[in-house]
Design a protein around this motif. Structure first.
Motif, PDB file in Angstrom:
ATOM      1  N   LEU A  84       0.833  -1.199   0.000  1.00 45.54           N
ATOM      2  CA  LEU A  84       0.000   0.000   0.000  1.00 45.54           C
ATOM      3  C   LEU A  84       0.873   1.257   0.000  1.00 45.54           C
ATOM      4  O   LEU A  84       0.560   2.233  -0.671  1.00 45.54           O
ATOM      5  CB  LEU A  84      -0.935   0.001   1.212  1.00 45.54           C
ATOM      6  N   GLU A  85       1.949   1.214   0.738  1.00 53.07           N
ATOM      7  CA  GLU A  85       2.831   2.373   0.795  1.00 53.07           C
ATOM      8  C   GLU A  85       3.513   2.598  -0.548  1.00 53.07           C
ATOM      9  O   GLU A  85       3.790   3.731  -0.932  1.00 53.07           O
ATOM     10  CB  GLU A  85       3.883   2.180   1.887  1.00 53.07           C
ATOM     11  N   GLU A  86       3.787   1.557  -1.282  1.00 51.40           N
ATOM     12  CA  GLU A  86       4.450   1.676  -2.569  1.00 51.40           C
ATOM     13  C   GLU A  86       3.518   2.247  -3.635  1.00 51.40           C
ATOM     14  O   GLU A  86       3.981   2.790  -4.641  1.00 51.40           O
ATOM     15  CB  GLU A  86       4.998   0.326  -3.019  1.00 51.40           C
ATOM     16  N   ASP A  87       2.224   2.143  -3.424  1.00 57.97           N
ATOM     17  CA  ASP A  87       1.265   2.655  -4.395  1.00 57.97           C
ATOM     18  C   ASP A  87       1.285   4.182  -4.447  1.00 57.97           C
ATOM     19  O   ASP A  87       0.970   4.770  -5.474  1.00 57.97           O
ATOM     20  CB  ASP A  87      -0.153   2.163  -4.066  1.00 57.97           C
ATOM     21  N   PHE A  88       1.618   4.827  -3.339  1.00 57.45           N
ATOM     22  CA  PHE A  88       1.651   6.295  -3.304  1.00 57.45           C
ATOM     23  C   PHE A  88       2.966   6.801  -3.867  1.00 57.45           C
ATOM     24  O   PHE A  88       4.025   6.212  -3.658  1.00 57.45           O
ATOM     25  CB  PHE A  88       1.501   6.811  -1.862  1.00 57.45           C
ATOM     26  N   GLU A  89       2.859   7.899  -4.581  1.00 53.30           N
ATOM     27  CA  GLU A  89       4.073   8.516  -5.100  1.00 53.30           C
ATOM     28  C   GLU A  89       4.737   9.327  -3.980  1.00 53.30           C
ATOM     29  O   GLU A  89       4.068   9.857  -3.101  1.00 53.30           O
ATOM     30  CB  GLU A  89       3.738   9.435  -6.262  1.00 53.30           C
ATOM     31  N   ASP A  90       6.045   9.426  -4.066  1.00 55.03           N
ATOM     32  CA  ASP A  90       6.765  10.225  -3.073  1.00 55.03           C
ATOM     33  C   ASP A  90       6.489  11.703  -3.324  1.00 55.03           C
ATOM     34  O   ASP A  90       6.537  12.175  -4.461  1.00 55.03           O
ATOM     35  CB  ASP A  90       8.273   9.970  -3.163  1.00 55.03           C
ATOM     36  N   GLU A  91       6.173  12.418  -2.234  1.00 56.77           N
ATOM     37  CA  GLU A  91       5.911  13.849  -2.325  1.00 56.77           C
ATOM     38  C   GLU A  91       7.032  14.602  -1.622  1.00 56.77           C
ATOM     39  O   GLU A  91       7.560  14.140  -0.611  1.00 56.77           O
ATOM     40  CB  GLU A  91       4.591  14.209  -1.622  1.00 56.77           C
ATOM     41  N   THR A  92       7.350  15.742  -2.148  1.00 52.71           N
ATOM     42  CA  THR A  92       8.322  16.585  -1.459  1.00 52.71           C
ATOM     43  C   THR A  92       7.596  17.381  -0.377  1.00 52.71           C
ATOM     44  O   THR A  92       6.357  17.449  -0.358  1.00 52.71           O
ATOM     45  CB  THR A  92       9.000  17.555  -2.443  1.00 52.71           C
ATOM     46  N   ILE A  93       8.347  17.964   0.487  1.00 53.34           N
ATOM     47  CA  ILE A  93       7.748  18.772   1.562  1.00 53.34           C
ATOM     48  C   ILE A  93       7.019  19.971   0.972  1.00 53.34           C
ATOM     49  O   ILE A  93       5.935  20.336   1.420  1.00 53.34           O
ATOM     50  CB  ILE A  93       8.840  19.206   2.556  1.00 53.34           C
ATOM     51  N   PHE A  94       7.593  20.565  -0.057  1.00 53.15           N
ATOM     52  CA  PHE A  94       6.954  21.714  -0.697  1.00 53.15           C
ATOM     53  C   PHE A  94       5.594  21.328  -1.269  1.00 53.15           C
ATOM     54  O   PHE A  94       4.618  22.067  -1.132  1.00 53.15           O
ATOM     55  CB  PHE A  94       7.874  22.271  -1.793  1.00 53.15           C
ATOM     56  N   GLU A  95       5.515  20.171  -1.911  1.00 55.43           N
ATOM     57  CA  GLU A  95       4.242  19.714  -2.470  1.00 55.43           C
ATOM     58  C   GLU A  95       3.216  19.476  -1.368  1.00 55.43           C
ATOM     59  O   GLU A  95       2.043  19.800  -1.518  1.00 55.43           O
ATOM     60  CB  GLU A  95       4.450  18.435  -3.281  1.00 55.43           C
ATOM     61  N   ARG A  96       3.663  18.952  -0.255  1.00 52.37           N
ATOM     62  CA  ARG A  96       2.732  18.718   0.867  1.00 52.37           C
ATOM     63  C   ARG A  96       2.221  20.030   1.443  1.00 52.37           C
ATOM     64  O   ARG A  96       1.047  20.171   1.765  1.00 52.37           O
ATOM     65  CB  ARG A  96       3.415  17.903   1.967  1.00 52.37           C
ATOM     66  N   ILE A  97       3.121  21.008   1.579  1.00 52.96           N
ATOM     67  CA  ILE A  97       2.701  22.304   2.127  1.00 52.96           C
ATOM     68  C   ILE A  97       1.716  22.986   1.173  1.00 52.96           C
ATOM     69  O   ILE A  97       0.724  23.567   1.608  1.00 52.96           O
ATOM     70  CB  ILE A  97       3.932  23.188   2.400  1.00 52.96           C
ATOM     71  N   CYS A  98       1.993  22.911  -0.118  1.00 51.98           N
ATOM     72  CA  CYS A  98       1.063  23.493  -1.098  1.00 51.98           C
ATOM     73  C   CYS A  98      -0.300  22.816  -1.019  1.00 51.98           C
ATOM     74  O   CYS A  98      -1.344  23.477  -1.093  1.00 51.98           O
ATOM     75  CB  CYS A  98       1.633  23.377  -2.504  1.00 51.98           C
ATOM     76  N   ALA A  99      -0.311  21.525  -0.860  1.00 54.89           N
ATOM     77  CA  ALA A  99      -1.577  20.791  -0.765  1.00 54.89           C
ATOM     78  C   ALA A  99      -2.312  21.156   0.522  1.00 54.89           C
ATOM     79  O   ALA A  99      -3.536  21.315   0.526  1.00 54.89           O
ATOM     80  CB  ALA A  99      -1.330  19.292  -0.828  1.00 54.89           C
ATOM     81  N   LEU A 100      -1.582  21.320   1.604  1.00 56.76           N
ATOM     82  CA  LEU A 100      -2.220  21.701   2.862  1.00 56.76           C
ATOM     83  C   LEU A 100      -2.716  23.139   2.822  1.00 56.76           C
ATOM     84  O   LEU A 100      -3.718  23.473   3.465  1.00 56.76           O
ATOM     85  CB  LEU A 100      -1.237  21.527   4.024  1.00 56.76           C
ATOM     86  N   SER A 101      -2.035  23.996   2.089  1.00 53.15           N
ATOM     87  CA  SER A 101      -2.459  25.396   2.039  1.00 53.15           C
ATOM     88  C   SER A 101      -3.814  25.536   1.347  1.00 53.15           C
ATOM     89  O   SER A 101      -4.542  26.488   1.604  1.00 53.15           O
ATOM     90  CB  SER A 101      -1.410  26.248   1.332  1.00 53.15           C
ATOM     91  N   GLU A 102      -4.150  24.585   0.487  1.00 50.15           N
ATOM     92  CA  GLU A 102      -5.440  24.635  -0.185  1.00 50.15           C
ATOM     93  C   GLU A 102      -6.593  24.342   0.764  1.00 50.15           C
ATOM     94  O   GLU A 102      -7.740  24.637   0.460  1.00 50.15           O
ATOM     95  CB  GLU A 102      -5.449  23.651  -1.351  1.00 50.15           C
ATOM     96  N   MET A 103      -6.286  23.802   1.942  1.00 49.27           N
ATOM     97  CA  MET A 103      -7.327  23.510   2.928  1.00 49.27           C
ATOM     98  C   MET A 103      -7.854  24.787   3.572  1.00 49.27           C
ATOM     99  O   MET A 103      -8.995  24.834   4.014  1.00 49.27           O
ATOM    100  CB  MET A 103      -6.791  22.596   4.034  1.00 49.27           C
ATOM    101  N   PHE A 104      -7.029  25.830   3.642  1.00 52.34           N
ATOM    102  CA  PHE A 104      -7.403  27.057   4.329  1.00 52.34           C
ATOM    103  C   PHE A 104      -7.937  28.078   3.330  1.00 52.34           C
ATOM    104  O   PHE A 104      -7.463  28.156   2.197  1.00 52.34           O
ATOM    105  CB  PHE A 104      -6.188  27.647   5.059  1.00 52.34           C
ATOM    106  N   PRO A 105      -8.879  28.906   3.760  1.00 51.10           N
ATOM    107  CA  PRO A 105      -9.408  29.935   2.849  1.00 51.10           C
ATOM    108  C   PRO A 105      -8.334  30.983   2.525  1.00 51.10           C
ATOM    109  O   PRO A 105      -7.359  31.159   3.252  1.00 51.10           O
ATOM    110  CB  PRO A 105     -10.557  30.572   3.625  1.00 51.10           C
ATOM    111  N   THR A 106      -8.529  31.680   1.441  1.00 50.00           N
ATOM    112  CA  THR A 106      -7.560  32.666   0.975  1.00 50.00           C
ATOM    113  C   THR A 106      -7.292  33.767   1.997  1.00 50.00           C
ATOM    114  O   THR A 106      -6.127  34.131   2.192  1.00 50.00           O
ATOM    115  CB  THR A 106      -8.039  33.270  -0.362  1.00 50.00           C
ATOM    116  N   PRO A 107      -8.290  34.321   2.685  1.00 50.22           N
ATOM    117  CA  PRO A 107      -7.975  35.373   3.675  1.00 50.22           C
ATOM    118  C   PRO A 107      -7.060  34.884   4.804  1.00 50.22           C
ATOM    119  O   PRO A 107      -6.172  35.610   5.246  1.00 50.22           O
ATOM    120  CB  PRO A 107      -9.339  35.796   4.227  1.00 50.22           C
TER     121      PRO A 107
END
Length: 129
Positions: free
Chosen positions: A16-39
């Protein structure tokens, strides 16, 4: 038989772990930033920027204030300290010369023939004629 199940469970978990692609920290932060509203993101970015600029400004001010204080001390107070030290050295030198020439009582300011700190009776000083 229980050993076989645990081995299969472990291998299944790793697959199961091999099915996911490796993400960089920057990609994770960008993905998490989409969770919060723009303001919220804008306010957080502004707070981080202002904090950084404030820290840099405080460092620059501290550096300038330290330079001004140290050079002012050197220009204004060190000459006074040096003059006081020179005067003290001259006084010690004169006292040492007096002690060598006139004896131990002369160094403390006493008159010859009297203990240190005492003069002739009646407070009359002897004068040279």
């Amino acid at each position: 038989m229980s050993e076989e199940l645990t081995i299969q469970e472990v291998t299944d978990g790793s697959e199961l772990e091999e099915d996911f692609e490796d993400e960089t920290i920057f990609e994770r932060i960008c993905a998490l930033s989409e969770m919060f509203p723009t303001p919220v993101r804008n306010i957080t970015s502004l707070a981080a920027t202002l904090s950084w600029k404030g820290a840099v400004g405080a460092f620059r001010f501290g550096r300038s204030a330290t330079w001004i204080a140290s050079t002012s001390f050197m220009i204004l107070f060190l000459p006074i300290v040096f003059e006081a030290e020179m005067a003290q050295m001259e006084q010690a030198q004169l006292q040492h010369q007096r002690q060598i020439l006139l004896g131990p009582n002369a160094a403390s300011g006493g008159m010859p023939g009297f203990p240190a700190g005492l003069g002739p009776p009646g407070g009359i000083q002897q004068t040279a004629r």
